[in-house]
Motif scaffolding. Structure first.
Motif, PDB file in Angstrom:
ATOM      1  N   PRO A   5     -15.088  21.160 -10.065  1.00 17.62           N
ATOM      2  CA  PRO A   5     -14.705  22.570 -10.170  1.00 17.62           C
ATOM      3  C   PRO A   5     -13.268  22.784  -9.705  1.00 17.62           C
ATOM      4  O   PRO A   5     -12.749  22.033  -8.883  1.00 17.62           O
ATOM      5  N   VAL A   6     -12.633  23.807 -10.255  1.00 16.54           N
ATOM      6  CA  VAL A   6     -11.268  24.166  -9.871  1.00 16.54           C
ATOM      7  C   VAL A   6     -11.310  25.446  -9.049  1.00 16.54           C
ATOM      8  O   VAL A   6     -11.655  26.514  -9.553  1.00 16.54           O
ATOM      9  N   ASP A   7     -11.024  25.325  -7.766  1.00 22.67           N
ATOM     10  CA  ASP A   7     -10.989  26.475  -6.865  1.00 22.67           C
ATOM     11  C   ASP A   7     -12.259  27.313  -7.021  1.00 22.67           C
ATOM     12  O   ASP A   7     -13.360  26.781  -6.966  1.00 22.67           O
ATOM     13  N   LEU A   8     -12.106  28.625  -7.255  1.00 22.66           N
ATOM     14  CA  LEU A   8     -13.267  29.517  -7.403  1.00 22.66           C
ATOM     15  C   LEU A   8     -13.551  29.856  -8.863  1.00 22.66           C
ATOM     16  O   LEU A   8     -14.283  30.798  -9.160  1.00 22.66           O
ATOM     17  N   ASP A   9     -12.982  29.077  -9.773  1.00 15.51           N
ATOM     18  CA  ASP A   9     -13.137  29.389 -11.193  1.00 15.51           C
ATOM     19  C   ASP A   9     -14.566  29.154 -11.672  1.00 15.51           C
ATOM     20  O   ASP A   9     -15.276  28.294 -11.134  1.00 15.51           O
ATOM     21  N   PRO A  10     -14.990  29.897 -12.696  1.00 12.66           N
ATOM     22  CA  PRO A  10     -16.323  29.660 -13.272  1.00 12.66           C
ATOM     23  C   PRO A  10     -16.395  28.268 -13.884  1.00 12.66           C
ATOM     24  O   PRO A  10     -15.401  27.755 -14.412  1.00 12.66           O
ATOM     25  N   SER A  11     -17.557  27.653 -13.815  1.00 11.95           N
ATOM     26  CA  SER A  11     -17.720  26.281 -14.300  1.00 11.95           C
ATOM     27  C   SER A  11     -18.093  26.215 -15.773  1.00 11.95           C
ATOM     28  O   SER A  11     -18.150  25.130 -16.354  1.00 11.95           O
ATOM     29  N   VAL A 227      -2.556  33.553 -19.353  1.00  7.80           N
ATOM     30  CA  VAL A 227      -3.829  34.234 -19.096  1.00  7.80           C
ATOM     31  C   VAL A 227      -4.525  34.583 -20.409  1.00  7.80           C
ATOM     32  O   VAL A 227      -3.893  34.701 -21.459  1.00  7.80           O
ATOM     33  N   PHE A 228      -5.838  34.758 -20.324  1.00  7.83           N
ATOM     34  CA  PHE A 228      -6.573  35.372 -21.422  1.00  7.83           C
ATOM     35  C   PHE A 228      -6.305  36.875 -21.388  1.00  7.83           C
ATOM     36  O   PHE A 228      -6.324  37.488 -20.313  1.00  7.83           O
ATOM     37  N   ALA A 271      -5.374  34.086 -26.411  1.00  9.40           N
ATOM     38  CA  ALA A 271      -5.460  32.887 -25.589  1.00  9.40           C
ATOM     39  C   ALA A 271      -4.235  32.764 -24.683  1.00  9.40           C
ATOM     40  O   ALA A 271      -3.196  33.385 -24.929  1.00  9.40           O
ATOM     41  N   PRO A 272      -4.318  31.935 -23.630  1.00 13.39           N
ATOM     42  CA  PRO A 272      -3.177  31.742 -22.723  1.00 13.39           C
ATOM     43  C   PRO A 272      -1.940  31.138 -23.382  1.00 13.39           C
ATOM     44  O   PRO A 272      -0.860  31.184 -22.795  1.00 13.39           O
ATOM     45  N   ASP A 294     -12.793  29.865 -22.193  1.00 14.13           N
ATOM     46  CA  ASP A 294     -12.896  28.561 -21.543  1.00 14.13           C
ATOM     47  C   ASP A 294     -11.644  28.352 -20.694  1.00 14.13           C
ATOM     48  O   ASP A 294     -10.531  28.250 -21.224  1.00 14.13           O
ATOM     49  N   PHE A 295     -11.801  28.280 -19.385  1.00 11.31           N
ATOM     50  CA  PHE A 295     -10.654  28.214 -18.481  1.00 11.31           C
ATOM     51  C   PHE A 295      -9.823  26.949 -18.654  1.00 11.31           C
ATOM     52  O   PHE A 295      -8.703  26.863 -18.151  1.00 11.31           O
TER      53      PHE A 295
END
Length: 319
Positions: A5-11, A227-228, A271-272, A294-295
């Motif tokens: 996982p990346v920091d607190l990002d959603p998985s 960013v999205f 998209a970013p 999708d992060f």
């Protein structure tokens, strides 16, 4: 292979819903009910976040561009009566709808505070609590006839949520370089771009106020911030023209107000890296645009460009 996982990002990807709809012009009860219905619909379709346009309650005041001050004052009174106080029963109903649907809501409202009105975005959590409330830092052009300026706390426009870092700006805040940079600096990952209905060029109106220019500005924010972007917009039908006094006999040689038009929607998810993730919808279409975020796309974009990280030179601009 399982990725860490990346920091607190959603998985896993986050499903979002973005609104394109006509306001219930000058009708607070109908506006609140329509807002709740859209929240319920998005929740039933498993969206975790729903983004609304600017001033969707009670509708963007398209009348302000088309009438004399005397006539505008009459419309302003009706607009004031149908605006919403943050602690009102109307907002309580919307917060309950968010809780029932278990969805985060970013809602654009005309906020009534005593005798004043403000252009506001309210961030509501899936438990129905208010996570953040901000006002547009400065109304644009003729909007200043109706709305007041925000206080300094409008610069706090990004919050940490289980869906990532969610933030937002309204309309021409998207062409303010320092305000945008401040947004990027807060680590925003999902951006709600709340816009009203916007139209093609008419007469001598400046190009920057057209739908094409505002769409370009919003895509630019996606690229700059990595960013999205959930671009939510309103539409205007004949009902809106009538409500705002925009149906008039054509006078030879007189320029038609640029808001005296139907359509105006340009909702899209960006998209970013700046490309559109959803297909263009017709300018008069009404409904919800869905997309999964999708992060990984954020991480890929920021490998190249991170204007508040590795792709910055603050030392040059510090004295």
């Amino acid at each position: 292979m399982t990725c860490p996982p990346v920091d607190l990002d959603p998985s896993s990807p986050v499903k979002v819903a973005v609104v394109q709809a006509e306001p219930c012009w000058f009708d607070i009860e109908a506006a609140v009910q329509k807002t709740c219905d859209l929240i319920t619909e998005a929740g039933k379709n498993n969206a975790k976040l729903i983004a609304f346009p600017e001033l969707c309650i009670p509708g963007y005041p398209t009348f302000v561009f088309a009438h004399t001050i005397k006539t505008v004052n009459d419309y302003m009174l009706e607009f004031y009566r149908n605006s919403v106080s943050v602690e009102s029963s109307h907002m309580t109903k919307i917060r309950k709808a968010a809780r029932a649907a278990e969805i985060m809501v970013v809602l654009g409202i005309s906020e009534r505070h005593r005798g004043s009105l403000f252009m506001a975005q309210t961030f509501i959590g899936p438990d129905g609590t208010t996570l953040l409330h901000r006002r547009k830092f400065k109304p644009t052009g003729p909007e200043r006839i109706i709305f007041g300026d925000a206080s300094g706390d409008c610069s706090k426009n990004v919050i940490q949520t289980p869906l990532g870092r969610v933030g937002g700006l309204q309309c021409f805040e998207h062409i303010q370089p320092l305000l945008k940079y401040n947004t990027y600096f807060q680590g925003e990952q999902i951006h709600v771009a709340s816009w009203p209905c916007l139209f093609p060029p008419v007469g001598n109106m400046p190009f920057f106020n057209t739908v094409e220019a505002c769409r370009m500005a919003t895509h630019t924010l996606a690229v700059e911030g990595g960013v999205f972007v959930l671009l939510a917009s309103s539409i205007q039908t004949e009902k809106g023209l009538g409500a705002n006094g925009l149906i008039k006999p054509v006078v030879e040689g007189e320029e038609i107000p640029h808001t005296a038009a139907t359509g105006g929607g340009f909702t899209v998810v960006i998209a970013p890296d700046g490309r559109a993730l959803t297909e263009a919808v017709p300018a008069d279409w009404e409904g919800l645009v869905y997309c999964e975020l999708d992060f990984e796309e954020i991480y890929r974009a920021k490998q190249w460009v991170d204007p508040v990280g590795h792709y910055s030179r603050p030392d040059i601009f510090t004295h």
